[in-house]
Design a protein around this motif. Sequence first.
Motif, short mmCIF file in Angstrom:
data_model
loop_
_atom_site.label_atom_id
_atom_site.label_comp_id
_atom_site.label_asym_id
_atom_site.label_seq_id
_atom_site.Cartn_x
_atom_site.Cartn_y
_atom_site.Cartn_z
N LYS A 1 2.48 6.21 -2.76
CA LYS A 1 3.51 7.14 -3.20
C LYS A 1 3.77 7.08 -4.71
O LYS A 1 3.89 8.11 -5.37
CB LYS A 1 4.82 6.90 -2.43
N SER B 1 0.81 -1.22 0.00
CA SER B 1 0.00 0.00 0.00
C SER B 1 0.85 1.27 0.00
O SER B 1 0.45 2.27 -0.59
CB SER B 1 -0.97 0.01 1.18
N SER B 2 2.02 1.24 0.61
CA SER B 2 2.89 2.43 0.59
C SER B 2 3.35 2.74 -0.82
O SER B 2 3.42 3.90 -1.22
CB SER B 2 4.10 2.23 1.50
N GLN B 3 3.66 1.70 -1.59
CA GLN B 3 4.06 1.90 -2.98
C GLN B 3 2.89 2.43 -3.80
O GLN B 3 3.06 3.33 -4.62
CB GLN B 3 4.57 0.59 -3.59
N GLU C 1 -0.79 11.45 1.89
CA GLU C 1 -0.55 10.58 3.04
C GLU C 1 -1.83 9.82 3.36
O GLU C 1 -2.92 10.27 3.02
CB GLU C 1 -0.12 11.39 4.26
N LYS C 2 -1.68 8.69 4.04
CA LYS C 2 -2.86 7.93 4.42
C LYS C 2 -3.13 8.04 5.90
O LYS C 2 -2.20 8.12 6.70
CB LYS C 2 -2.74 6.46 4.00
#
Length: 80
Positions: A58, A53-55, A76-77
């Motif tokens: 971003k 999810s970070s990939q 940002e989440k």
Amino acid sequence: MERDVLERKVKNILIQIEPYLKADGGGVEFVKLDDDMVVWVKLTGHCANCPHSSQTLKNGIEKTMKSVLPEIKAVEKVES
């Protein structure tokens, strides 16, 4: 650009990105645009707990958002 116009554009970009996330069982919801021009979103479905999810956030959502709206500093989440 007026803040409400910018917020509408942010939401429109998220609407355009969402089908790609839905194809993998995920989704994204707009939470807020803060005073520092950071967009806060909530990842839903499979995206909420996906190790990638970070990939997605971003390299997908943020990169697209900043390319269309250079005023945006980051995406940002919020934690569920």
